[in-house]
Scaffold this motif. Structure first.
Motif, PDB file in Angstrom:
ATOM      1  N   GLN A 246       0.836  -1.196   0.000  1.00  0.00           N
ATOM      2  CA  GLN A 246       0.000   0.000   0.000  1.00  0.00           C
ATOM      3  C   GLN A 246       0.874   1.251   0.000  1.00  0.00           C
ATOM      4  O   GLN A 246       2.076   1.181   0.217  1.00  0.00           O
ATOM      5  CB  GLN A 246      -0.905   0.010   1.227  1.00  0.00           C
ATOM      6  N   GLU A 247       0.203   2.385  -0.194  1.00  0.00           N
ATOM      7  CA  GLU A 247       0.959   3.630  -0.222  1.00  0.00           C
ATOM      8  C   GLU A 247       1.605   3.933   1.126  1.00  0.00           C
ATOM      9  O   GLU A 247       2.764   4.312   1.211  1.00  0.00           O
ATOM     10  CB  GLU A 247       0.017   4.766  -0.614  1.00  0.00           C
ATOM     11  N   SER A 248       0.834   3.712   2.213  1.00  0.00           N
ATOM     12  CA  SER A 248       1.437   4.018   3.525  1.00  0.00           C
ATOM     13  C   SER A 248       1.989   2.747   4.158  1.00  0.00           C
ATOM     14  O   SER A 248       1.446   1.648   3.984  1.00  0.00           O
ATOM     15  CB  SER A 248       0.408   4.671   4.453  1.00  0.00           C
ATOM     16  N   VAL A 249       3.091   2.939   4.888  1.00  0.00           N
ATOM     17  CA  VAL A 249       3.742   1.817   5.576  1.00  0.00           C
ATOM     18  C   VAL A 249       2.745   1.165   6.534  1.00  0.00           C
ATOM     19  O   VAL A 249       2.637  -0.065   6.601  1.00  0.00           O
ATOM     20  CB  VAL A 249       4.983   2.324   6.347  1.00  0.00           C
ATOM     21  N   GLU A 250       1.962   1.986   7.259  1.00  0.00           N
ATOM     22  CA  GLU A 250       1.030   1.453   8.265  1.00  0.00           C
ATOM     23  C   GLU A 250      -0.017   0.531   7.632  1.00  0.00           C
ATOM     24  O   GLU A 250      -0.355  -0.506   8.194  1.00  0.00           O
ATOM     25  CB  GLU A 250       0.286   2.600   8.990  1.00  0.00           C
ATOM     26  N   ASP A 251      -0.546   0.931   6.466  1.00  0.00           N
ATOM     27  CA  ASP A 251      -1.571   0.111   5.821  1.00  0.00           C
ATOM     28  C   ASP A 251      -0.986  -1.227   5.381  1.00  0.00           C
ATOM     29  O   ASP A 251      -1.631  -2.275   5.503  1.00  0.00           O
ATOM     30  CB  ASP A 251      -2.170   0.851   4.608  1.00  0.00           C
ATOM     31  N   THR A 252       0.249  -1.187   4.864  1.00  0.00           N
ATOM     32  CA  THR A 252       0.884  -2.449   4.452  1.00  0.00           C
ATOM     33  C   THR A 252       1.138  -3.313   5.684  1.00  0.00           C
ATOM     34  O   THR A 252       0.887  -4.526   5.671  1.00  0.00           O
ATOM     35  CB  THR A 252       2.212  -2.178   3.707  1.00  0.00           C
ATOM     36  N   THR A 253       1.590  -2.684   6.766  1.00  0.00           N
ATOM     37  CA  THR A 253       1.865  -3.429   8.007  1.00  0.00           C
ATOM     38  C   THR A 253       0.617  -4.159   8.493  1.00  0.00           C
ATOM     39  O   THR A 253       0.691  -5.323   8.897  1.00  0.00           O
ATOM     40  CB  THR A 253       2.358  -2.474   9.118  1.00  0.00           C
ATOM     41  N   ALA A 254      -0.535  -3.475   8.434  1.00  0.00           N
ATOM     42  CA  ALA A 254      -1.776  -4.100   8.910  1.00  0.00           C
ATOM     43  C   ALA A 254      -2.059  -5.373   8.103  1.00  0.00           C
ATOM     44  O   ALA A 254      -2.429  -6.414   8.666  1.00  0.00           O
ATOM     45  CB  ALA A 254      -2.935  -3.110   8.786  1.00  0.00           C
ATOM     46  N   LEU A 255      -1.841  -5.305   6.785  1.00  0.00           N
ATOM     47  CA  LEU A 255      -2.084  -6.485   5.944  1.00  0.00           C
ATOM     48  C   LEU A 255      -1.078  -7.596   6.250  1.00  0.00           C
ATOM     49  O   LEU A 255      -1.424  -8.769   6.308  1.00  0.00           O
ATOM     50  CB  LEU A 255      -2.003  -6.100   4.456  1.00  0.00           C
ATOM     51  N   VAL A 256       0.187  -7.196   6.455  1.00  0.00           N
ATOM     52  CA  VAL A 256       1.237  -8.182   6.734  1.00  0.00           C
ATOM     53  C   VAL A 256       0.943  -8.900   8.060  1.00  0.00           C
ATOM     54  O   VAL A 256       0.972 -10.128   8.142  1.00  0.00           O
ATOM     55  CB  VAL A 256       2.631  -7.510   6.793  1.00  0.00           C
ATOM     56  N   LEU A 257       0.633  -8.109   9.104  1.00  0.00           N
ATOM     57  CA  LEU A 257       0.397  -8.726  10.411  1.00  0.00           C
ATOM     58  C   LEU A 257      -0.848  -9.626  10.361  1.00  0.00           C
ATOM     59  O   LEU A 257      -0.874 -10.695  10.977  1.00  0.00           O
ATOM     60  CB  LEU A 257       0.261  -7.663  11.510  1.00  0.00           C
ATOM     61  N   GLY A 258      -1.839  -9.218   9.587  1.00  0.00           N
ATOM     62  CA  GLY A 258      -3.028 -10.050   9.390  1.00  0.00           C
ATOM     63  C   GLY A 258      -2.657 -11.391   8.758  1.00  0.00           C
ATOM     64  O   GLY A 258      -3.081 -12.451   9.208  1.00  0.00           O
ATOM     65  N   ALA A 259      -1.806 -11.325   7.745  1.00  0.00           N
ATOM     66  CA  ALA A 259      -1.392 -12.568   7.049  1.00  0.00           C
ATOM     67  C   ALA A 259      -0.576 -13.460   7.984  1.00  0.00           C
ATOM     68  O   ALA A 259      -0.674 -14.687   7.920  1.00  0.00           O
ATOM     69  CB  ALA A 259      -0.574 -12.213   5.812  1.00  0.00           C
ATOM     70  N   LEU A 260       0.212 -12.843   8.862  1.00  0.00           N
ATOM     71  CA  LEU A 260       1.039 -13.656   9.780  1.00  0.00           C
ATOM     72  C   LEU A 260       0.190 -14.351  10.839  1.00  0.00           C
ATOM     73  O   LEU A 260       0.578 -15.370  11.380  1.00  0.00           O
ATOM     74  CB  LEU A 260       2.098 -12.780  10.456  1.00  0.00           C
ATOM     75  N   GLU A 261      -1.007 -13.773  11.123  1.00  0.00           N
ATOM     76  CA  GLU A 261      -1.876 -14.394  12.133  1.00  0.00           C
ATOM     77  C   GLU A 261      -2.711 -15.527  11.555  1.00  0.00           C
ATOM     78  O   GLU A 261      -3.265 -16.319  12.296  1.00  0.00           O
ATOM     79  CB  GLU A 261      -2.805 -13.325  12.730  1.00  0.00           C
ATOM     80  N   ASP A 262      -2.841 -15.568  10.226  1.00  0.00           N
ATOM     81  CA  ASP A 262      -3.692 -16.595   9.579  1.00  0.00           C
ATOM     82  C   ASP A 262      -3.245 -18.005   9.933  1.00  0.00           C
ATOM     83  O   ASP A 262      -2.057 -18.279   9.979  1.00  0.00           O
ATOM     84  CB  ASP A 262      -3.640 -16.439   8.056  1.00  0.00           C
TER      85      ASP A 262
END
Ligand code: AMP
Length: 210
Positions: A194-210
């Protein structure tokens, strides 16, 4: 937990790897940082790698495989680690398998080439600790100064426009096939950067919890 961050140079994998590393309390092993350190201290390996790094080519497999083998044997990697910038070729991935390393998750941060080329022009790193910043998306608190070590922020030689084009070519030819390699093992998550680091982080952390 053992996690690999994949993605083109400039896709933001270094930043995301560092964030995940703090959250999970496991170290990040960044091959690019190991290379730059060797280059800065002028070790024999650094001297050999210099020409490859500065022209945007990959350092030969046998060199980086030897380095990773030693680094992952260190005590701090006992409870897991995050790999940033390794593997970058199929033989490197096979080398990890041969070392008996069982990978839990591979996060691929997907960003179009055009966006990467724009982003790289704004990328800066700390001269002392290598921490990554971006003039627009992740600026330091004080202009030109690293938040964590107060080192000077510089533009890496391999972030210059013509080298970036070469690095993207190398990525598509040699690193992108790793996506299928890990997809077939059922451990790949593709995240749209994503454009912002925070938005990408939210997606990454979500994927790591799957
Ligand atoms: P990075 O900061 O991860 O983009 O790495 C910078 C440079 O270090 C790359 O352009 C390569 O020349 C070299 N390098 C880093 N990781 C690897 C790797 N796994 N295999 C070969 N060369 C690498």
């Amino acid at each position: 937990m053992i996690i690999i961050f994949l993605g083109a140079p400039g896709a933001g994998k270094g930043t995301q790897a560092e964030i995940a590393s703090k959250k999970l309390a496991i170290p990040t092993v960044s091959m690019g940082n190991i290379m730059r350190e060797a280059l800065a201290t002028g070790t024999q390996m650094g001297l050999k790698a210099k020409e490859f790094i500065e022209s945007g080519k990959l350092v030969p497999d046998e060199v980086v495989i030897g380095i990773i083998n030693e680094r992952l044997a260190d005590d701090d990697c006992k409870n897991g680690f995050i790999l940033d910038g390794f593997p970058r070729t199929i033989p490197q991935a096979q080398a990890l398998d041969k070392m008996g390393i069982k990978i839990d998750k591979v996060i691929d941060i997907d960003v179009p080439d055009k966006v990467i080329q724009d982003r790289m022009s704004g990328r800066r790193v700390s001269m002392s600790c290598g921490a990554p910043y971006h003039l627009a998306y992740n600026p330091p608190e004080v202009e030109g100064v690293c938040n964590s070590c107060s080192g000077k922020l510089i533009q890496r030689k391999d972030d210059l426009a013509e080298t970036v084009i070469n690095r993207l070519k190398v990525y598509h030819e040699q690193t992108e096939p790793l996506k299928d390699y890990y997809k077939s093992q059922g451990i790949l998550s593709v995240i749209n950067g994503q454009e912002s680091v925070e938005d990408t982080t939210a997606l990454v952390l979500g994927a790591l919890e799957d």
